[in-house]
Design a protein around this motif. Structure first.
Motif, mmCIF file in Angstrom:
data_model
loop_
_atom_site.group_PDB
_atom_site.id
_atom_site.type_symbol
_atom_site.label_atom_id
_atom_site.label_comp_id
_atom_site.label_asym_id
_atom_site.label_seq_id
_atom_site.Cartn_x
_atom_site.Cartn_y
_atom_site.Cartn_z
ATOM 1 N N ASN A 212 0.833 -1.209 0.000
ATOM 2 C CA ASN A 212 0.000 0.000 0.000
ATOM 3 C C ASN A 212 0.865 1.255 0.000
ATOM 4 O OD1 ASN A 212 1.079 0.054 2.567
ATOM 5 N ND2 ASN A 212 -0.874 0.323 3.625
ATOM 6 N N HIS A 213 2.112 1.111 -0.461
ATOM 7 C CA HIS A 213 3.071 2.202 -0.366
ATOM 8 C C HIS A 213 3.167 2.999 -1.665
ATOM 9 C CE1 HIS A 213 5.121 -1.197 -2.162
ATOM 10 N NE2 HIS A 213 6.079 -0.403 -2.586
ATOM 11 N N ILE A 214 3.769 4.174 -1.554
ATOM 12 C CA ILE A 214 4.039 5.031 -2.711
ATOM 13 C C ILE A 214 5.550 5.180 -2.820
ATOM 14 C CG2 ILE A 214 3.711 7.306 -3.760
ATOM 15 C CD1 ILE A 214 1.141 7.602 -2.140
ATOM 16 N N PRO A 215 6.190 4.485 -3.772
ATOM 17 C CA PRO A 215 7.644 4.594 -3.918
ATOM 18 C C PRO A 215 8.066 6.040 -4.169
ATOM 19 C CG PRO A 215 6.795 2.728 -5.178
ATOM 20 C CD PRO A 215 5.606 3.519 -4.723
ATOM 21 N N ILE A 216 9.204 6.417 -3.613
ATOM 22 C CA ILE A 216 9.658 7.806 -3.704
ATOM 23 C C ILE A 216 9.830 8.260 -5.146
ATOM 24 C CG2 ILE A 216 11.598 9.357 -3.220
ATOM 25 C CD1 ILE A 216 12.057 7.969 -0.627
ATOM 26 N N PHE A 217 10.479 7.435 -5.947
ATOM 27 C CA PHE A 217 10.823 7.875 -7.298
ATOM 28 C C PHE A 217 10.004 7.181 -8.375
ATOM 29 C CE2 PHE A 217 14.939 8.631 -4.972
ATOM 30 C CZ PHE A 217 14.690 9.985 -4.800
ATOM 31 N N LEU A 218 8.744 6.925 -8.065
ATOM 32 C CA LEU A 218 7.829 6.394 -9.067
ATOM 33 C C LEU A 218 7.746 7.379 -10.230
ATOM 34 C CD1 LEU A 218 6.019 3.823 -9.023
ATOM 35 C CD2 LEU A 218 4.129 5.299 -8.346
ATOM 36 N N PRO A 219 7.803 6.913 -11.473
ATOM 37 C CA PRO A 219 7.677 7.833 -12.610
ATOM 38 C C PRO A 219 6.408 8.684 -12.504
ATOM 39 C CG PRO A 219 8.358 5.670 -13.367
ATOM 40 C CD PRO A 219 8.032 5.518 -11.908
ATOM 41 N N GLU A 220 6.455 9.877 -13.045
ATOM 42 C CA GLU A 220 5.377 10.845 -12.867
ATOM 43 C C GLU A 220 4.003 10.302 -13.245
ATOM 44 O OE1 GLU A 220 4.223 15.244 -14.681
ATOM 45 O OE2 GLU A 220 6.335 14.726 -14.378
ATOM 46 N N ASN A 221 3.914 9.620 -14.389
ATOM 47 C CA ASN A 221 2.607 9.114 -14.826
ATOM 48 C C ASN A 221 2.085 8.028 -13.890
ATOM 49 O OD1 ASN A 221 4.657 7.356 -15.717
ATOM 50 N ND2 ASN A 221 3.420 6.588 -17.420
ATOM 51 N N LYS A 222 2.984 7.180 -13.385
ATOM 52 C CA LYS A 222 2.562 6.123 -12.467
ATOM 53 C C LYS A 222 2.215 6.692 -11.100
ATOM 54 C CE LYS A 222 5.083 2.342 -14.692
ATOM 55 N NZ LYS A 222 6.088 1.247 -14.510
ATOM 56 N N LEU A 223 2.929 7.737 -10.692
ATOM 57 C CA LEU A 223 2.615 8.399 -9.427
ATOM 58 C C LEU A 223 1.202 8.976 -9.468
ATOM 59 C CD1 LEU A 223 3.382 9.565 -6.649
ATOM 60 C CD2 LEU A 223 4.394 11.520 -7.857
ATOM 61 N N LYS A 224 0.863 9.608 -10.561
ATOM 62 C CA LYS A 224 -0.461 10.219 -10.677
ATOM 63 C C LYS A 224 -1.555 9.151 -10.607
ATOM 64 C CE LYS A 224 -2.940 13.748 -13.276
ATOM 65 N NZ LYS A 224 -2.842 14.737 -14.390
ATOM 66 N N LYS A 225 -1.346 8.038 -11.303
ATOM 67 C CA LYS A 225 -2.339 6.961 -11.281
ATOM 68 C C LYS A 225 -2.493 6.381 -9.885
ATOM 69 C CE LYS A 225 -1.750 5.498 -16.109
ATOM 70 N NZ LYS A 225 -1.281 4.383 -17.001
ATOM 71 N N LEU A 226 -1.380 6.212 -9.172
ATOM 72 C CA LEU A 226 -1.438 5.628 -7.836
ATOM 73 C C LEU A 226 -2.157 6.552 -6.864
ATOM 74 C CD1 LEU A 226 -0.622 3.156 -6.214
ATOM 75 C CD2 LEU A 226 1.563 4.257 -5.712
ATOM 76 N N VAL A 227 -1.886 7.832 -6.940
ATOM 77 C CA VAL A 227 -2.572 8.797 -6.070
ATOM 78 C C VAL A 227 -4.068 8.808 -6.366
ATOM 79 C CG1 VAL A 227 -2.830 11.259 -5.552
ATOM 80 C CG2 VAL A 227 -0.545 10.245 -5.680
ATOM 81 N N ARG A 228 -4.426 8.716 -7.625
ATOM 82 C CA ARG A 228 -5.857 8.728 -7.995
ATOM 83 C C ARG A 228 -6.576 7.485 -7.475
ATOM 84 N NH1 ARG A 228 -8.242 13.260 -9.387
ATOM 85 N NH2 ARG A 228 -9.815 12.001 -10.439
ATOM 86 N N ARG A 229 -5.807 6.413 -7.193
ATOM 87 C CA ARG A 229 -6.419 5.163 -6.714
ATOM 88 C C ARG A 229 -6.738 5.192 -5.227
ATOM 89 N NH1 ARG A 229 -2.286 0.766 -7.864
ATOM 90 N NH2 ARG A 229 -3.440 -0.145 -6.109
ATOM 91 N N ILE A 230 -6.269 6.200 -4.495
ATOM 92 C CA ILE A 230 -6.512 6.234 -3.056
ATOM 93 C C ILE A 230 -8.015 6.322 -2.797
ATOM 94 C CG2 ILE A 230 -6.115 7.500 -0.909
ATOM 95 C CD1 ILE A 230 -3.518 8.554 -2.118
ATOM 96 N N PRO A 231 -8.591 5.366 -2.055
ATOM 97 C CA PRO A 231 -10.043 5.359 -1.843
ATOM 98 C C PRO A 231 -10.509 6.572 -1.022
ATOM 99 C CG PRO A 231 -9.071 3.228 -1.294
ATOM 100 C CD PRO A 231 -7.942 4.194 -1.444
ATOM 101 N N THR A 232 -11.646 7.104 -1.391
ATOM 102 C CA THR A 232 -12.311 8.164 -0.629
ATOM 103 C C THR A 232 -13.796 7.834 -0.593
ATOM 104 O OG1 THR A 232 -12.389 9.465 -2.683
ATOM 105 C CG2 THR A 232 -10.662 10.016 -1.103
ATOM 106 N N ASP A 233 -14.526 8.537 0.276
ATOM 107 C CA ASP A 233 -15.965 8.258 0.376
ATOM 108 C C ASP A 233 -16.738 9.017 -0.707
ATOM 109 O OD1 ASP A 233 -16.400 10.910 1.237
ATOM 110 O OD2 ASP A 233 -16.093 10.345 3.340
ATOM 111 N N SER A 234 -18.060 8.922 -0.670
ATOM 112 C CA SER A 234 -18.908 9.497 -1.720
ATOM 113 C C SER A 234 -19.471 10.868 -1.355
ATOM 114 C CB SER A 234 -20.066 8.539 -2.028
ATOM 115 O OG SER A 234 -20.809 8.269 -0.852
ATOM 116 N N THR A 235 -18.848 11.540 -0.400
ATOM 117 C CA THR A 235 -19.323 12.867 -0.017
ATOM 118 C C THR A 235 -19.296 13.792 -1.226
ATOM 119 O OG1 THR A 235 -18.368 12.553 2.186
ATOM 120 C CG2 THR A 235 -18.974 14.799 1.567
ATOM 121 N N PRO A 236 -20.394 14.496 -1.519
ATOM 122 C CA PRO A 236 -20.434 15.402 -2.679
ATOM 123 C C PRO A 236 -19.399 16.510 -2.574
ATOM 124 C CG PRO A 236 -22.640 14.987 -1.836
ATOM 125 C CD PRO A 236 -21.697 14.422 -0.835
#
Length: 336
Positions: A212-236
């Motif tokens: 469930n980690h975020i590698p320090i030097f993940l390539p920019e495009n992969k970093l963006k995808k991984l951050v977008r995958r972080i679950p959040t709730d459905s609050t409007p």
């Protein structure tokens, strides 16, 4: 004026560190290096207990060394070296084994945890899967510390026993041979509070073992995808939100300037920001933080870089200390 103390840190060679390692270990260690006599070693022989793929181990060693250097470690000020480059460590390990009680090793947390796992699984052989490297791990760690006559060893709270064991082993040696030479007893330095523990993308403590980690030097495009995958709730988007229960906000708060963090908090609490925008902000902050370091990292891990010469120079400086210590130890025990 107080004498300068030697701080010694062992770095696990288990692949590219993640952003939790950066906040919890790398950043504070680099800050300490500006004020103290510091030594950092890559614990590659310790890795043999779990890593049996030579290619992976070679890559992990280079990746970890390059990460610390890219993050700002100055090899002119801080001695950085591979554990495997210091043969005196292994000779001292044999000497220390001769004064260490087996009962002490029986009580080591890592060994007991392995036996507990076998028992929980219903195994009849509680030592199944336990190699002698794991069993003797505390002795090798003690040798790493004592051969450099380290005064302070910064470690996590889960490593308290190892520092205590190092002291116990040193005292056993000193009791027998202290008339000729006595090891200084090192002290542990432990992080205060839980602020340095980052949540992973699933909300649990960030860890490679949880994937469930975020590698320090993940390539920019992969970093963006991984951050977008972080679950959040459905609050409007327009509804008020609790920033402190949000993993993206908790991560943002560790990397963004205080003013920006305060602005994001206010917008979330007032319903002026959605989770998607928050994740975009987090990506930007992480990318801005690590992009310059990422470029240096890629240079260092490339074949033919100056990484090997940096580690070789560090090893030679470290061996000046280890040779001097071992010479005194050999005389003390009668092997000189």
């Amino acid at each position: 004026m107080a004498a300068t103390k030697t701080y010694l840190t062992g770095v696990q060679t288990s692949g590219m560190p993640h952003i939790g390692n950066y906040i919890g270990a790398i950043k504070p260690a680099l800050a300490a290096a500006s004020e103290n006599d510091t030594m950092y070693f890559l614990a590659d022989f310790h890795s043999l207990n779990s890593v049996k793929d030579p290619g992976r181990l070679r890559g992990d060693i280079r990746s970890v060394a390059a990460t610390w250097l890219a993050c700002g470690l100055d090899p002119d000020r801080t001695i950085i070296y591979r554990q495997s480059s210091i043969p005196e460590v292994f000779e001292l390990t044999a000497i220390l084994a001769s004064v260490t009680a087996k009962g002490l090793m029986n009580r080591a947390h890592a060994y007991k945890a392995a036996r507990d796992r076998n028992e929980a699984a219903g195994g009849t052989d509680l030592d199944a899967g336990v190699n002698m490297g794991l069993f003797n791990y505390p002795i090798l760690m003690a040798a790493d510390i004592l051969v450099m006559e380290a005064d302070v060893v910064p470690v996590g709270r889960d490593q308290v026993q190892h520092i205590e064991y190092t002291g116990d082993i040193a005292r056993a040696f000193n009791h027998l041979y202290g008339g000729s030479y006595a090891f200084p007893i090192p002290q542990g330095s432990y992080p205060e509070g839980e602020a340095s523990i980052l949540p992973g993308i699933d909300g649990r403590k960030m860890s490679k073992s949880y994937d469930n980690h975020i590698p320090i030097f993940l390539p920019e495009n992969k970093l963006k995808k991984l951050v977008r995958r972080i679950p959040t709730d459905s609050t409007p988007v327009e509804a008020p939100k609790d920033p402190d229960s949000s993993v993206p906000f908790q991560l943002l708060a560790q990397f963004a300037p205080a003013e920006r963090t305060a602005q994001v908090r206010k917008r979330l609490e007032e319903g002026g920001m959605g989770w998607g925008e928050l994740k975009n902000d987090l990506f930007e902050v992480l990318n801005d933080t690590f992009a310059p370091m990422r470029e240096r990292y890629e240079e260092l891990v490339a074949p033919g870089s100056d990484l090997d010469s940096i580690l070789a120079a560090g090893a030679e400086r470290a061996r000046e200390r280890s040779r001097a210590t071992l010479a005194k130890v050999r005389t003390a025990v009668g092997i000189d």
